[in-house]
Design an enzyme around this catalytic site. Structure first.
Site, PDB file in Angstrom:
ATOM      1  N   GLU A  30       0.028   2.221   5.137  1.00  0.00           N
ATOM      2  CA  GLU A  30      -1.369   1.793   5.130  1.00  0.00           C
ATOM      3  C   GLU A  30      -1.833   1.650   6.583  1.00  0.00           C
ATOM      4  O   GLU A  30      -1.161   0.983   7.373  1.00  0.00           O
ATOM      5  CB  GLU A  30      -1.516   0.453   4.420  1.00  0.00           C
ATOM      6  CG  GLU A  30      -1.189   0.466   2.944  1.00  0.00           C
ATOM      7  CD  GLU A  30      -1.356  -0.912   2.341  1.00  0.00           C
ATOM      8  OE1 GLU A  30      -2.512  -1.323   2.082  1.00  0.00           O
ATOM      9  OE2 GLU A  30      -0.332  -1.590   2.144  1.00  0.00           O
ATOM     10  N   ARG A 255      15.217  -3.565   0.683  1.00  0.00           N
ATOM     11  CA  ARG A 255      14.485  -3.879   1.918  1.00  0.00           C
ATOM     12  C   ARG A 255      15.466  -4.341   2.999  1.00  0.00           C
ATOM     13  O   ARG A 255      16.513  -4.914   2.709  1.00  0.00           O
ATOM     14  CB  ARG A 255      13.450  -4.978   1.677  1.00  0.00           C
ATOM     15  CG  ARG A 255      12.252  -4.546   0.867  1.00  0.00           C
ATOM     16  CD  ARG A 255      11.348  -5.736   0.610  1.00  0.00           C
ATOM     17  NE  ARG A 255      10.797  -6.264   1.845  1.00  0.00           N
ATOM     18  CZ  ARG A 255       9.628  -5.909   2.363  1.00  0.00           C
ATOM     19  NH1 ARG A 255       8.883  -5.010   1.755  1.00  0.00           N
ATOM     20  NH2 ARG A 255       9.183  -6.453   3.472  1.00  0.00           N
ATOM     21  N   LYS A 265       3.516  -7.812   7.555  1.00  0.00           N
ATOM     22  CA  LYS A 265       2.330  -7.399   8.290  1.00  0.00           C
ATOM     23  C   LYS A 265       1.292  -8.519   8.336  1.00  0.00           C
ATOM     24  O   LYS A 265       0.621  -8.704   9.356  1.00  0.00           O
ATOM     25  CB  LYS A 265       1.713  -6.153   7.646  1.00  0.00           C
ATOM     26  CG  LYS A 265       2.503  -4.888   7.825  1.00  0.00           C
ATOM     27  CD  LYS A 265       1.687  -3.658   7.461  1.00  0.00           C
ATOM     28  CE  LYS A 265       1.307  -3.626   6.006  1.00  0.00           C
ATOM     29  NZ  LYS A 265       0.610  -2.372   5.652  1.00  0.00           N
TER      30      LYS A 265
END
Length: 549
Positions: A30, A255, A265
């Site tokens: 993104e 992860r 983020k």
């Protein structure tokens, strides 16, 4: 480093059994923030696996939520990929598929598999139910196909305010997987898109857009983190019901978490907005631009990521493993100049006032191919403050003390005879004498010095600022484990000290890497100028704690 993990095995079997003809992966960030070290796992995994299989990888910006997207982040992500050494086969944008995605939404409405809903976001959440209780149908669920087509067109034309209506998939409000309980496909946002401008005021949700984008591009293996494991059923549903020509498959991996490192983020943005750091490229930040500025190399990051392995389990590794990857990467290629971080002056009383000598010094004692350089010596030099004590404490002390003789590396033996004090009673100047018979390279071995210490000649020294870093977050303890992450910030994460470097660094440029003798690995910072050289300490020379796996 050879890659071996469960996804590679899947790819090998898919090729062998003819399920796919070519491996095609994608990295879909993104553009609403700068990439961090967690994203590096996704980047490296996608590109390295595809390359190992003779395939290719696309970069596709997931720009379907324009609220926080910006061209600045697009440019930053492209730069980061190139810096890591990866060139995508194509650069795509999710927004470029808006028209095709809209058409697939129309298809689902016509098939009776999507409807326009009047419920608010809060009401949708309330209707969805819980893990133990089924959801209940929206009052809008049984609208006719004709009415849904009309309302969806009106949504597209901008006739409704933000949040007034949504388009939802019509699946099963009692499904045991909550993601299948009529998920939202489109929401209304009246905002300027960084690529599409004001053309669209309805934007597809990630769970709807992403599988279609994978299918449009012919992606074979859609790799994502484990948090999307229970979204896979919805991914497959959209691909099937939208009658996609190509059928991609989603595969999840664990992860990567790193001790004392913020991997969110949202939290990183909060640090920047609250001015707790100087920006996304603050050397304490785990962003790729921050790690780059601090001095980490692309190969050290790749080595670190590949060394952590890949599995279906989330993992946490010590931050020092990244430091160790940097040490291994630079050990034989970094020049090792002299830098004095906490200086104290030594005046060599019996050395001629106007004389200056130059000595040959290897750039890296472990790699002769890096050649040598000249370092100067004159009447006044700087040494590290912690290389001197007035009285030798014990036999193990192998540095300078009053009445003790040491070798200044690549120069002469000196002996400390007296000191001067400042107004606070601290030693400010050491007076010493040198023995001209002990010149480096002459083979002098009549006596053994009490150790070797490095120095910087005061006549040719260059002023320097050294920025020293500790982890941005404090270790989690029983006392602070429930604190907000802002309250766990390390007050000692950033320290500035002033000193000197040898004259060979006068032309150093941003991102130059060095191993400063005894002080660690450093990188020249962008704030350097002709009057003051600025260096960031990337890491110390040795691990400060034991790594346990």
């Amino acid at each position: 480093m050879e890659i071996n993990n469960f996804i590679k095995t899947i790819m090998e079997n898919d090729l062998k059994e003819g399920r796919v003809n070519e491996i095609i992966t994608r990295f879909p960030p993104e553009p609403n923030a700068y990439l961090h070290i967690g994203h590096a796992r996704a980047i490296i995994t996608n590109f390295e696996l595809a390359d190992a299989m003779g395939g290719k990888t696309n970069l596709r910006f997931d720009d379907t939520n324009p609220v926080k997207e910006d061209q600045e982040f697009v440019d930053g992500i492209i730069y980061d990929l190139a810096w890591l050494g990866y060139k995508p086969e194509n650069i795509f944008y999710g927004s470029d598929y808006f028209e095709k995605t809209y058409e697939k939404a129309i298809l689902l409405i016509k098939k009776g598999l999507a409807y326009v809903d009047d419920l608010s976001q809060e009401e949708i959440s309330k209707y969805r139910g819980t893990l133990n209780e089924p959801g209940k149908n929206s009052p809008s669920r049984d609208r006719s196909i004709e009415e849904n087509l009309r309302l969806f067109e009106e949504m597209k034309e901008g006739k409704y305010a933000d949040g007034k209506k949504t388009l939802r998939a019509k699946i099963d409000m009692a499904h045991p997987n909550i993601n299948m309980r009529d998920p939202v496909m489109y929401r209304i946002i009246h905002i300027n898109h960084h690529r599409q401008g004001n053309k669209w005021c309805i934007f597809p949700m990630y769970d709807f857009a992403h599988p279609l984008q994978d299918a449009f591009e012919g992606i074979t293996h859609s790799l994502c983190s484990l948090e999307y494991d229970n979204h896979r059923i919805l991914y497959d549903w959209f691909v099937e019901k939208c009658e996609m020509e190509h059928t991609p498959h989603q595969y999840e991996f664990g992860r990567l978490n790193i001790t004392n490192t913020i991997m969110s983020k949202r939290y990183l943005r909060q640090l920047v907005d609250a001015k707790k750091v100087s920006g996304y490229d603050d050397p304490r930040m785990p962003t790729l631009c921050g790690l780059r500025r601090r001095g980490f190399t692309p190969s050290s990051i790749k080595s670190f990521i590949l060394g952590t392995g890949l599995s279906r389990v989330n993992s946490t590794v010590p931050a020092d493993e990244l430091d160790e990857a940097l040490r291994n990467d630079l050990k034989l290629v970094a020049i090792r100049p002299n830098a004095i971080i906490d200086p104290i002056k030594v005046i060599v009383d019996n050395y001629p006032e106007d004389k200056i000598e130059y000595f040959d010094c290897p750039n890296n004692q472990e790699n002769e191919e890096l050649g040598s350089r000249k370092i100067s010596f004159s009447k006044e030099v700087y040494i590290q403050r912690d290389d001197f004590v007035e009285e030798k404490p014990n036999k193990k002390w192998k540095r300078l003390a009053l009445g003790v003789e040491v070798r200044l590396m690549h120069a002469y033996f000196i002996k400390a005879n007296s000191v001067e004090y400042d107004k606070d009673g601290n030693v400010s100047v050491i007076h010493a004498t040198y023995d001209p018979e002990t010149k480096s390279g002459t083979g002098f071995d009549a006596r053994k010095p009490n150790g070797n210490i490095h120095y910087v000649d005061a006549k040719t020294a260059i002023k320097a600022e050294f920025r020293l870093f500790e982890p941005l977050m404090l270790d989690e303890t029983e006392e602070n484990k429930d604190l907000d992450f802002m309250e766990r910030l390390n007050p000692n994460s950033y320290q500035v000290v002033n000193g000197y470097v040898e004259e060979s660094l006068k032309d150093t440029k941003e991102f130059d890497h060095f191993q400063f003798i005894r002080n660690g690995y450093f990188c020249t910072d962008k704030d350097s100028n002709d009057d003051l050289k600025v260096f960031n300490r990337t890491c110390s020379l040795k691990s400060s704690f034991k790594i346990e796996k």
